[in-house]
Write a protein that holds these residues in place. Sequence first.
Motif, mmCIF file in Angstrom:
data_model
loop_
_atom_site.group_PDB
_atom_site.id
_atom_site.type_symbol
_atom_site.label_atom_id
_atom_site.label_comp_id
_atom_site.label_asym_id
_atom_site.label_seq_id
_atom_site.Cartn_x
_atom_site.Cartn_y
_atom_site.Cartn_z
ATOM 1 N N ASP B 106 0.707 -0.800 0.000
ATOM 2 C CA ASP B 106 -0.256 -0.008 0.046
ATOM 3 C C ASP B 106 0.862 1.519 -0.535
ATOM 4 O O ASP B 106 0.395 2.524 0.837
ATOM 5 N N GLY B 107 1.784 1.020 -0.152
ATOM 6 C CA GLY B 107 3.378 1.881 -0.584
ATOM 7 C C GLY B 107 3.352 2.840 0.760
ATOM 8 O O GLY B 107 3.644 4.081 1.104
ATOM 9 N N HIS B 108 4.384 1.461 0.837
ATOM 10 C CA HIS B 108 4.821 1.379 2.376
ATOM 11 C C HIS B 108 6.174 0.233 2.457
ATOM 12 O O HIS B 108 5.632 -0.731 1.885
ATOM 13 N N THR B 109 7.043 0.921 2.227
ATOM 14 C CA THR B 109 8.590 -0.581 2.649
ATOM 15 C C THR B 109 9.174 0.263 3.731
ATOM 16 O O THR B 109 9.339 1.459 3.847
ATOM 17 N N TRP B 110 9.752 -0.759 4.318
ATOM 18 C CA TRP B 110 10.833 -0.892 5.764
ATOM 19 C C TRP B 110 12.176 -1.953 5.495
ATOM 20 O O TRP B 110 12.084 -2.845 4.591
ATOM 21 N N GLY B 147 1.647 1.745 -6.245
ATOM 22 C CA GLY B 147 1.787 1.794 -7.696
ATOM 23 C C GLY B 147 1.629 2.557 -8.705
ATOM 24 O O GLY B 147 1.611 2.496 -9.762
ATOM 25 N N GLY B 148 2.526 3.326 -8.567
ATOM 26 C CA GLY B 148 3.649 4.286 -9.609
ATOM 27 C C GLY B 148 4.837 3.862 -9.960
ATOM 28 O O GLY B 148 5.535 5.155 -9.015
ATOM 29 N N PRO B 149 4.969 2.930 -10.524
ATOM 30 C CA PRO B 149 6.594 2.758 -10.392
ATOM 31 C C PRO B 149 7.153 4.034 -11.457
ATOM 32 O O PRO B 149 6.238 4.210 -12.126
ATOM 33 N N ILE B 177 0.045 11.219 -4.660
ATOM 34 C CA ILE B 177 0.228 10.040 -6.292
ATOM 35 C C ILE B 177 -0.623 11.251 -7.328
ATOM 36 O O ILE B 177 -1.357 11.382 -6.942
ATOM 37 N N ALA B 178 -0.281 12.066 -8.526
ATOM 38 C CA ALA B 178 -0.605 13.077 -8.811
ATOM 39 C C ALA B 178 0.129 13.303 -10.455
ATOM 40 O O ALA B 178 1.144 12.455 -11.084
ATOM 41 N N GLU B 179 -0.824 11.730 -11.286
ATOM 42 C CA GLU B 179 -0.885 11.750 -12.684
ATOM 43 C C GLU B 179 0.450 10.323 -13.185
ATOM 44 O O GLU B 179 0.238 9.657 -12.162
ATOM 45 N N THR B 180 1.599 10.757 -13.926
ATOM 46 C CA THR B 180 2.287 10.222 -13.293
ATOM 47 C C THR B 180 3.812 10.242 -12.724
ATOM 48 O O THR B 180 4.847 9.558 -12.751
ATOM 49 N N ASP B 216 3.542 -3.667 -18.881
ATOM 50 C CA ASP B 216 5.066 -3.191 -19.747
ATOM 51 C C ASP B 216 5.890 -3.049 -18.344
ATOM 52 O O ASP B 216 6.830 -3.217 -18.345
ATOM 53 N N GLU B 217 4.881 -2.013 -17.689
ATOM 54 C CA GLU B 217 5.381 -1.437 -16.513
ATOM 55 C C GLU B 217 5.909 -2.767 -15.393
ATOM 56 O O GLU B 217 5.486 -3.633 -14.769
#
Lengths: 222, 222
Positions: B106-110, B147-149, B177-180, B216-217
Motif C-alpha cells: 500500500d505504498g510503504h516499505t521498510w 502503484g506508481g513505479p 500520486i499525481a498523474e505520472t 509493460d511496467e
Amino acid sequence: MRAPYRYQILEVSPEELSHERDVYGSLADALRDLGEASLQTLVGEDEIREITGSVEALTARLRTHQIDGAYGVALTPEGLALNYGNAVVGLRNPIAPPVHVHRGGDGHTWADFHLNALYEGPPGLVHGGVVALILDQMLGECAADGGGPGMTGTLTIRYQHPTVLGDCSAEAWVTEIAETKTFVRGVLRDASGQETAEATGIFILPRWVRAKGAADEPASWG
Amino acid sequence: MRAPYRYQILEVSPEELSHERDVYGSLADALRDLGEASLQTLVGEDEIREITGSVEALTARLRTHQIDGAYGVALTPEGLALNYGNAVVGLRNPIAPPVHVHRGGDGHTWADFHLNALYEGPPGLVHGGVVALILDQMLGECAADGGGPGMTGTLTIRYQHPTVLGDCSAEAWVTEIAETKTFVRGVLRDASGQETAEATGIFILPRWVRAKGAADEPASWG
C-alpha cells in the motif's frame, strides 16, 4: 571502533604513501575485478561453491591480524586526508569505483571514472542512488576546496536523463559561501559528455568543530 | 551489454529461485566479508601481495565463462524483479549491503540492515552518499509498491544527525500520486532508533513506458 569524528594525525612520507598505494591499492583493484566477475560469471555451480570456499579462506588469512570496526580517516600534518576506507574515493575500499577527485584550489572539483556492472540500477543504467553517492562526495570535496569544509546538510539530485553504465565524469563548483554554510552545484555526465544529473548541496561546518576552532578542520571530510 | 531498459521475462520456479539464492548469495556474502577484511587487515605486505595474486586467480576462473557488461534485470511473469546485480539490493552484487526491502502493498516499505566499514565517509560514520544511495532505492521501491513505479526524478536528502556505522533501518511512505508522478518520503534511523536523515523523492513514469502501455511496467525499477 575508532570514535566517530576522531581524525588521527599521521606523518607519512611521499615514499610511504606511494608504497602503500601500490600494495593496498593493488589488492583493492583485484577485489573490484573479482566482484564484477562474480556478477558476470556463468561458470558451473560446483566451481562457484569451490571459489566461495577459497574466498572464505583468503578472508580468514586477512583476519588473522586486523583492526576492529571502521578504518577511520587520518590526516597528514599538511591536512591531506588519508581516507583509504571511504566508500567513494577510498584506495583500500573495494566498493569504491574509486573516484579520483581533482581540486582546483578555488572551489572547483572534477573527476573521470568508470562505473562497471556493480553500479547498476535499472538494466544497463547507473543506479540513481550511485549518482547521488558520487555527487555527494564530489560536492563535499568541492566545499572543502572552496574554503568551507563541512558535513552534508542538504543534497538535492535532479535526474535529467538515464546514465548508461561505463565511462562517466563529474564536476562541481562552489556557488556561495554564507557564514558556516557552503553552497555547491555539480553535474554528472555520461560517456558522450551529456549532462544526466544535477546536484545542489549545502555543506555545514558542525558546531563541535566551530567550538574547537578552525585549526582542527581537515581539508576533507570524506 | 544488454540494451538499457530491456527487461527480460524469465519463468523461474520457487525452487530454482531458492537454489540460486543459496549458491550465488553465498558467494556474494563471502565477497562482502573479504572486502571488509581487506580494509581492516594488518597482515604483512608479503601476505597481502600473495593474497592479491590468489584473488586474481579466482577472478580468472570466474571469467572463463561470463556475460559481458551489466547483469540486467529480469522479471518473472508475476512481475517479481530478479535484480541480482542491483547496487543496493542485489543478491549477487558484493557491493550491495544488501538491503532486503519489505513492501506493505500500500505504498510503504521498510528494511533493517547493517552498514559495515565499507560504507564509511567521515570517521566511524556512514558516508552521506551511502545514506542517499539506500534511501533512493527504498523510496523507488515504495513508489512501485504504491502503484506508481517510476525512475527517480528528484531526490532530496536532509541530513539531521551523523549516522554511526552499524545496524540501521529505513522506512518510506507514498505521500501523493499525481498523474505520472509519485511523491515519496522516507527516513533513515541509526541503531538507537534515532532519525538521522530524511528523504523526499519524486518518481516519474518515463514517456517510453507510458507510450507502450501499463502492461509493460515492472513492479520495480531497481
